[in-house]
Write an enzyme that holds these catalytic residues in place. Structure first.
Site, mmCIF file in Angstrom:
data_model
loop_
_atom_site.group_PDB
_atom_site.id
_atom_site.type_symbol
_atom_site.label_atom_id
_atom_site.label_comp_id
_atom_site.label_asym_id
_atom_site.label_seq_id
_atom_site.Cartn_x
_atom_site.Cartn_y
_atom_site.Cartn_z
ATOM 1 N N HIS A 1 41.229 46.611 33.064
ATOM 2 C CA HIS A 1 42.306 45.443 33.097
ATOM 3 C C HIS A 1 42.314 44.873 34.434
ATOM 4 C CE1 HIS A 1 46.974 44.533 32.909
ATOM 5 N NE2 HIS A 1 46.221 43.544 32.620
ATOM 6 N N ASN B 1 45.072 44.107 27.278
ATOM 7 C CA ASN B 1 46.380 43.860 27.880
ATOM 8 C C ASN B 1 47.626 43.865 26.777
ATOM 9 O OD1 ASN B 1 48.221 43.041 30.474
ATOM 10 N ND2 ASN B 1 48.642 41.563 28.630
ATOM 11 N N ILE C 1 49.402 37.325 32.802
ATOM 12 C CA ILE C 1 50.279 38.370 33.026
ATOM 13 C C ILE C 1 49.819 39.804 33.118
ATOM 14 C CG2 ILE C 1 50.119 38.861 30.462
ATOM 15 C CD1 ILE C 1 53.383 39.089 32.549
ATOM 16 N N HIS D 1 41.659 40.367 36.158
ATOM 17 C CA HIS D 1 42.562 39.891 37.161
ATOM 18 C C HIS D 1 41.707 39.686 38.549
ATOM 19 C CE1 HIS D 1 46.385 40.160 35.460
ATOM 20 N NE2 HIS D 1 46.091 41.005 34.516
ATOM 21 N N HIS E 1 40.397 39.938 28.532
ATOM 22 C CA HIS E 1 41.907 40.243 29.220
ATOM 23 C C HIS E 1 42.695 40.382 27.990
ATOM 24 C CE1 HIS E 1 46.207 39.315 30.639
ATOM 25 N NE2 HIS E 1 45.616 40.259 31.508
#
Length: 857
Positions: free
Chosen positions: A514, A709, A857, A519, A705
């Site tokens: 993740h 997520n 997010i 990110h 993602h």
């Protein structure tokens, strides 16, 4: 830049045919034309709009001012007659604007906006209108700060894309000046109105001035701690460690990111509202009183189930509001104060227990989640038996442990048929285990789990090996072997062993699958894109929606989640070494292996095949992440090919694109500079290489993602299914703990899990992370008017239709009884890669489906 237009954005232009349609002034003056338009501003608390203090000017794209070398600049036009509107849940204010320009002004190509107000405002878009019902659109989606702060105006380009060599002469200088200004000079502390993109190390996670226990190593810039770069904030160094950047107050969600990267007003307000729960559970330790419960462990599964009861009061109490008032910024406090007065909330029932409260204990569900759960891209086909570590140490798993459980096959036959799989959380953990297990009463093993692929496409667990290091590096590992069982003490021990495997997997999921792989690794691409590709550049325009909100959410994560003593350190078994561990695993990261087809081949879950659009064939059909993922990959790849073919006619056009070459060089040498010498980086010398890189980047930002997520609450919202840490090792026969275990295995299991406060924190955090916000834009969706290019719009519509076809395939697969991994014992349909393009508007909440365009997010 002259005429008070010293700042610049870059967006894109408009076809020259529109020139003849711009109309004359109403007074009939032959030397002037009037260009009317509307300016749309998003409204939120404290950011109502610019009012009459807002004004704009236009730059021509076709007529040059010989004195400045730029396009001709119109006189100022003020914003007038603001009108409030509501659309799709968003509150906007629309102003009218009227430009008087010379007859020979030509085609507007750039818009200069000045803010004379004392507050910033969020400019969504501007449309210039004409009598032929055509328009020139400027997609802005950025905060515009007061001129008194910035000493410069904002420049936005219209929606026509140009490669550098094809830029209209009137806009060439603006394009170049804009990129120079965006890069800054690499000095000074950034203020929130600075629109500057620059790189820095992850040197802002520690807080040694507060406590030496909060010191953390700098990640990035060294062989010991390599890491992707982050956006530079430039705060002063700490007193205790000059290599560590100082941190703002205890709670600060307002970390600097460039204005174009900040949340919209609606998104920020919604995020604050969703974050209230995390503040209650985590930032204020005394929040446990809200739950009217003491610390310690849950006594039964029924008691854990009560966390999800209706009407649970989670409002912030008065004494806590008093505490928060002095700990957080005033604007944030007001938002929390408002949210705390709303009706009491409750934890929704996670999907994993909604249909069957104990399905998570089933071996079939344990295995299925490796293919269709939160972390589906780690399992791989075993290539050598017994498994061997990188140090050459062999696993203690023997053929005798598993051969009786291969549905009539010998081990050799099963290996030849690629039917033995491994979930391997061994090698990367072993060097850190002694340090981990000495911190905070955590008890963790490194694990290897072998599974067998059955004829029906499901996986059957075969054996779990749990390992601890010896007394020193030279000693043999301490290994324990656990085999499947369905009755008695062996079944209880097997359940605990599975839980230790899941704990490993939970840590890897959050830190690597993740955080790191989506990110952190995407942020350097964003910075390089803004620094090296003009907003006029077609690749900038292609990528921009896939960067929405990423830098802002990453900055917030560094402030309250990744930092020393933050959310991850408190909730994961990795504790204080969490980010150090992710740095160690970044050493294995390769951009080319983030391509889904390459990843599947590497893990031996697919083979290369020229018969398929993706170039690979899955090893078995019933792999939900792989099957749905390849459909999404193919749709993205087709769209990118079509898009690039419009602007790049051959490989030479890529080689001679100076901005693209600078972009790729900066990504490799700066953004991911610790890996600049790796041979796997491709040369940006062909259209095919550009397409592969862009497809991979869009895949990471959107589908990859989404897959790791938005199922966090569905699977991890019930802590026993995916605990993030463990308080006890598995007891050994002859010990007091084993006797305790024998007397009540369920109670012992619950004592292994996090305490009540930690569990509540974990549930709150995954609920926030799993929520879609209402302003989300999903894959296959873009804001109207984002381009004037008819061919591009046609290609994008085909992309949208392809994704709708993917949705139909996913729904059909989920209904196919032969595909048992699509639902599993917990009856959770696999929808994490369901694009949701069928919705005209975005929907917020815990949907368990939908692929946002970006890591938002």
């Amino acid at each position: 830049m002259g005429h008070e237009a010293s700042s610049s954005v870059t967006k894109c232009l408009i076809p020259h045919r529109i020139t003849d349609n711009l109309h004359f002034c109403s007074d009939g003056a032959a030397h002037l034309r009037v260009i009317t338009g509307k300016v749309v501003v998003l409204r939120s608390l404290g950011h109502s709009g610019p009012g009459k203090s807002g004004s704009a000017q236009l730059y021509s794209s076709t007529q040059i001012d010989t004195g400045t070398g730029r396009g001709k600049l119109s006189e100022k036009a003020k914003f007038k007659k603001g009108k409030n509107t509501e659309h799709n849940g968003l509150s906007t204010k629309t102003y009218k604007v009227k430009f008087h320009v010379e007859q020979e002004f030509g085609v507007p190509g750039a818009l200069v906006v000045k803010n004379r107000n004392k507050n910033e405002f969020f400019l969504q878009f501007v449309i210039l209108e004409d009598t032929a019902n055509r328009n020139i659109r400027f997609e802005c989606n950025s905060w515009v700060y007061p001129f008194s702060k910035t000493n410069s105006d904002r420049l936005f380009f219209s929606n026509t894309s140009y490669l550098p060599g094809k830029t209209p002469e009137a806009l060439v200088r603006l394009r170049q000046e804009e990129l120079v200004m965006i890069r800054g000079d690499g000095t000074g502390e950034r203020k929130k109105w600075d629109r500057i993109y620059d790189y820095d190390y992850y040197n802002d996670l520690g807080n040694p001035d507060k406590d030496h226990q909060l010191a953390r190593p700098v990640l990035g810039g060294s062989k010991l701690y390599p890491y992707p770069r982050r956006g530079r904030t430039g705060r002063l160094a700490t007193k205790q460690d000059p290599s560590t950047e100082s941190r703002p107050g205890i709670i600060n969600l307002d970390i600097y990111v460039p204005p174009d990267e900040r949340f919209s007003p609606a998104k920020f307000s919604e995020f604050i509202s969703n974050t209230v729960r995390a503040i209650m559970h985590f930032i204020i330790p005394e929040a446990k009183s809200i739950f009217h419960q003491s610390s310690g462990n849950y006594e039964s599964f029924a008691e854990i189930r009560e966390m999800f009861a209706n009407n649970r009061n989670q409002k912030l109490e008065g004494w806590m509001m008093d505490k928060l008032k002095y700990l957080i910024p005033e604007d944030l406090f007001k938002d929390i104060q408002k949210a705390s007065k709303e009706k009491s909330s409750k934890f929704p029932i996670p999907q994993i227990i909604a249909a069957n409260e104990f399905a998570w204990k089933d071996d079939a569900e344990f295995a299925r989640e490796m293919l269709a759960g939160l972390n589906p891209a780690v399992i791989q086909c075993l290539q050598k038996f017994p498994p061997e570590s990188k140090t050459g140490k062999l696993s203690k798993i023997r053929a005798s442990h598993i051969e009786h459980n291969l549905d009539g096959l010998t081990l050799e036959m099963a290996m030849e048929q690629w039917r033995i799989f491994i979930l391997d959380h061994h090698d990367y953990l072993m060097p850190f285990l002694n340090k981990i297990n000495k911190e905070g009463g955590v008890c963790v093993y490194a694990s290897r789990t072998l599974l067998f692929l059955r004829d029906d496409g499901t996986l059957k667990p075969l054996v779990i090996e749990l390992s601890l290091p010896g007394l020193d590096d030279e000693d043999e590992e301490i290994n324990r072997i656990f085999l499947p069982a369905t009755q008695g003490i062996e079944a209880a021990l097997w359940q605990i062993a599975k839980t230790h495997v899941v704990i490993n997997d939970s840590g890897y999921h959050q830190l690597i699958s993740h955080w790191l792989n989506t990110h952190a690794t995407v942020e350097p691409f964003i910075i390089a894109t803004k620094r090296q590709l003009s907003e006029m550049h077609p690749i900038h325009r292609l990528l921009n929606p896939h960067f929405k909100d990423t830098m802002h959410i990453n900055a917030i994560a560094r402030s309250i989640v990744l930092n020393a003593g933050g959310g991850l350190e408190k909730s994961l078994f990795t504790g204080k070494i969490s980010m150090e561990l992710s740095s160690n695993l970044y050493k294995n990261w390769r951009f080319d292996e983030q391509s889904l087809p390459n990843d599947l081949v590497k893990r031996r879950l697919a083979i290369k095949s020229d018969k398929n659009p993706s170039g690979v064939q899955l090893l078995f059909e019933d792999y939900p992440y792989g099957a749905d993922g390849l459909d999404i990959w193919n749709a993205i790849n087709t769209w990118v090919k079509n898009y690039c073919s419009i602007f790049y006619t051959n490989d030479e056009t890529v080689k001679t694109d100076k901005e693209i070459q600078a972009w790729w060089s900066e990504i490799r040498n700066v953004g991911h500079g610790d890996k600049c010498n790796e041979k796997w980086w491709c040369d940006m010398s062909s259209v095919s290489n550009l397409i592969e890189a862009l497809t991979t980047l869009i895949w990471i930002s959107s589908a990859l993602h989404a897959s790791v997520n938005f199922g966090q609450y569905g699977y991890g919202g019930y802590p026993p299914n995916r605990p993030a840490l463990c308080r006890k090792f598995i007891p050994k026969e002859g010990t007091f703990e084993f006797a305790e275990f024998l007397s009540d295995p369920d109670k012992y299991f619950l004592k292994m899990l996090p305490e009540k406060m930690e569990m509540s924190l974990g549930v709150a955090l995954v609920e926030i992370l799993s929520r879609h916000t209402s302003d989300e834009v999903y894959l296959g969706q873009r804001q109207a008017g984002w381009t004037d290019n008819v061919e591009v719009r046609r290609g994008f519509e085909k992309f949208r239709q392809n994704l709708i076809e993917v949705e139909k395939k996913i729904l059909a697969r989920n209904k196919d009884p032969k595909l048992k991994n699509r639902l599993g014992p917990a009856n959770i349909p696999y929808t994490l890669l369901f694009p949701d393009t069928s919705n005209v508007t975005s929907k917020g909440g815990l949907t368990g489906k939908g692929i946002p365009n970006s890591v938002s997010i």
